[in-house]
Scaffold this motif. Structure first.
Motif, PDB file in Angstrom:
ATOM      1  N   SER A  52       0.847  -1.189   0.000  1.00 35.27           N
ATOM      2  CA  SER A  52       0.000   0.000   0.000  1.00 35.27           C
ATOM      3  C   SER A  52       0.887   1.246   0.000  1.00 35.27           C
ATOM      4  N   GLN A  53       0.271   2.377  -0.122  1.00 32.92           N
ATOM      5  CA  GLN A  53       0.994   3.644  -0.069  1.00 32.92           C
ATOM      6  C   GLN A  53       1.335   3.935   1.394  1.00 32.92           C
ATOM      7  N   VAL A  54       2.616   4.220   1.670  1.00 29.14           N
ATOM      8  CA  VAL A  54       3.057   4.522   3.035  1.00 29.14           C
ATOM      9  C   VAL A  54       4.040   5.677   2.985  1.00 29.14           C
ATOM     10  N   TRP A  55       3.835   6.635   3.880  1.00 26.20           N
ATOM     11  CA  TRP A  55       4.743   7.767   4.019  1.00 26.20           C
ATOM     12  C   TRP A  55       5.153   7.877   5.476  1.00 26.20           C
ATOM     13  N   LEU A  56       6.446   8.061   5.727  1.00 25.11           N
ATOM     14  CA  LEU A  56       6.958   8.307   7.070  1.00 25.11           C
ATOM     15  C   LEU A  56       7.777   9.587   7.042  1.00 25.11           C
ATOM     16  N   VAL A  57       7.545  10.437   8.024  1.00 27.63           N
ATOM     17  CA  VAL A  57       8.264  11.699   8.139  1.00 27.63           C
ATOM     18  C   VAL A  57       8.931  11.722   9.514  1.00 27.63           C
ATOM     19  N   PRO A  58      10.159  11.218   9.582  1.00 21.82           N
ATOM     20  CA  PRO A  58      10.871  11.191  10.861  1.00 21.82           C
ATOM     21  C   PRO A  58      11.521  12.534  11.177  1.00 21.82           C
ATOM     22  N   THR A  59      11.586  12.837  12.465  1.00 21.77           N
ATOM     23  CA  THR A  59      12.283  14.034  12.930  1.00 21.77           C
ATOM     24  C   THR A  59      13.023  13.689  14.219  1.00 21.77           C
ATOM     25  N   ILE A  60      14.060  14.457  14.477  1.00 21.93           N
ATOM     26  CA  ILE A  60      14.791  14.313  15.732  1.00 21.93           C
ATOM     27  C   ILE A  60      14.871  15.696  16.350  1.00 21.93           C
ATOM     28  N   LEU A  90      12.093   8.049  21.997  1.00 20.35           N
ATOM     29  CA  LEU A  90      13.378   7.443  22.360  1.00 20.35           C
ATOM     30  C   LEU A  90      14.523   8.305  21.844  1.00 20.35           C
ATOM     31  N   THR A  91      15.678   8.178  22.459  1.00 18.52           N
ATOM     32  CA  THR A  91      16.862   8.811  21.902  1.00 18.52           C
ATOM     33  C   THR A  91      17.261   8.022  20.661  1.00 18.52           C
ATOM     34  N   VAL A  92      18.104   8.617  19.832  1.00 19.46           N
ATOM     35  CA  VAL A  92      18.559   7.938  18.623  1.00 19.46           C
ATOM     36  C   VAL A  92      19.267   6.631  18.986  1.00 19.46           C
ATOM     37  N   LYS A  93      20.076   6.656  20.026  1.00 19.15           N
ATOM     38  CA  LYS A  93      20.781   5.436  20.450  1.00 19.15           C
ATOM     39  C   LYS A  93      19.800   4.373  20.934  1.00 19.15           C
ATOM     40  N   GLU A  94      18.744   4.782  21.622  1.00 16.10           N
ATOM     41  CA  GLU A  94      17.731   3.818  22.062  1.00 16.10           C
ATOM     42  C   GLU A  94      16.994   3.221  20.875  1.00 16.10           C
ATOM     43  N   ARG A 127      13.383   2.057   7.429  1.00 13.44           N
ATOM     44  CA  ARG A 127      13.431   3.519   7.239  1.00 13.44           C
ATOM     45  C   ARG A 127      13.706   4.211   8.567  1.00 13.44           C
ATOM     46  N   ILE A 128      13.063   3.751   9.633  1.00 11.44           N
ATOM     47  CA  ILE A 128      13.270   4.331  10.959  1.00 11.44           C
ATOM     48  C   ILE A 128      14.723   4.141  11.392  1.00 11.44           C
ATOM     49  N   MET A 129      15.247   2.937  11.228  1.00 12.41           N
ATOM     50  CA  MET A 129      16.633   2.647  11.625  1.00 12.41           C
ATOM     51  C   MET A 129      17.630   3.453  10.797  1.00 12.41           C
ATOM     52  N   GLU A 130      17.391   3.571   9.510  1.00 15.20           N
ATOM     53  CA  GLU A 130      18.293   4.351   8.654  1.00 15.20           C
ATOM     54  C   GLU A 130      18.307   5.818   9.080  1.00 15.20           C
ATOM     55  N   THR A 131      17.160   6.336   9.431  1.00 16.17           N
ATOM     56  CA  THR A 131      17.076   7.724   9.903  1.00 16.17           C
ATOM     57  C   THR A 131      17.872   7.892  11.178  1.00 16.17           C
ATOM     58  N   ALA A 132      17.731   6.951  12.106  1.00 16.86           N
ATOM     59  CA  ALA A 132      18.471   7.013  13.365  1.00 16.86           C
ATOM     60  C   ALA A 132      19.973   6.886  13.126  1.00 16.86           C
ATOM     61  N   GLU A 133      20.381   5.994  12.227  1.00 14.95           N
ATOM     62  CA  GLU A 133      21.801   5.812  11.922  1.00 14.95           C
ATOM     63  C   GLU A 133      22.426   7.088  11.359  1.00 14.95           C
TER      64      GLU A 133
END
Length: 136
Positions: A52-60, A90-94, A127-133
């Motif tokens: 399906s169509q999925v969009w994620l907009v991560p921010t820190i 969570l923190t990026v490390k968490e 995608r979430i993990m790549e953003t955190a990395e």
């Protein structure tokens, strides 16, 4: 141990015996999840690998991970809400230390989602993990 909000989902799933009820719960979570502004539904935020169509907009912000998201499928919108409860705040490390596969396995999702939905869920986690990395 996961965030308290995610633990509440685990408890709800343990309480709901029937997978039909669990699916309804996931869909209700998706309906309650804040909508994503259409301005963010662009190729850069689209998650590839989802049926399906999925969009994620991560921010820190202030060292804490957050994201908004949306899908055109109700069950996937609920999966986004579940991921939000697992990772938001969570923190990026968490985030990087979180074993998302193991945490999600506690819900039994792999056994009850179609292979396409499972692949999409993995793509969202990636995608979430790549953003955190990138933020480390």
């Amino acid at each position: 141990m996961a965030r308290e909000e995610f633990e509440e989902i685990v408890e709800a799933f343990e309480f709901l015996d029937d997978w039909e009820d669990r699916y309804r719960h996931v869909i209700e979570m998706g309906k309650a999840f804040p909508p994503l502004d259409d301005a963010f539904k662009v190729p850069a935020t689209k998650v590839e690998g989802c049926a399906s169509q999925v969009w994620l907009v991560p921010t820190i912000e202030d060292g804490k991970f957050e994201f908004q998201g949306a899908s055109d499928a109700m069950i996937v919108q609920g999966l986004i809400a579940i991921l939000h409860e697992l990772f938001a705040g969570l923190t990026v490390k968490e985030v990087l230390a979180t074993d998302a596969h193991a945490e999600l396995a506690r819900l039994g999702l792999d056994e009850h989602l179609s292979s396409q939905r499972s692949n999409g869920l993995r793509a969202m986690v990636q995608r979430i993990m790549e953003t955190a990395e990138r933020a480390v």
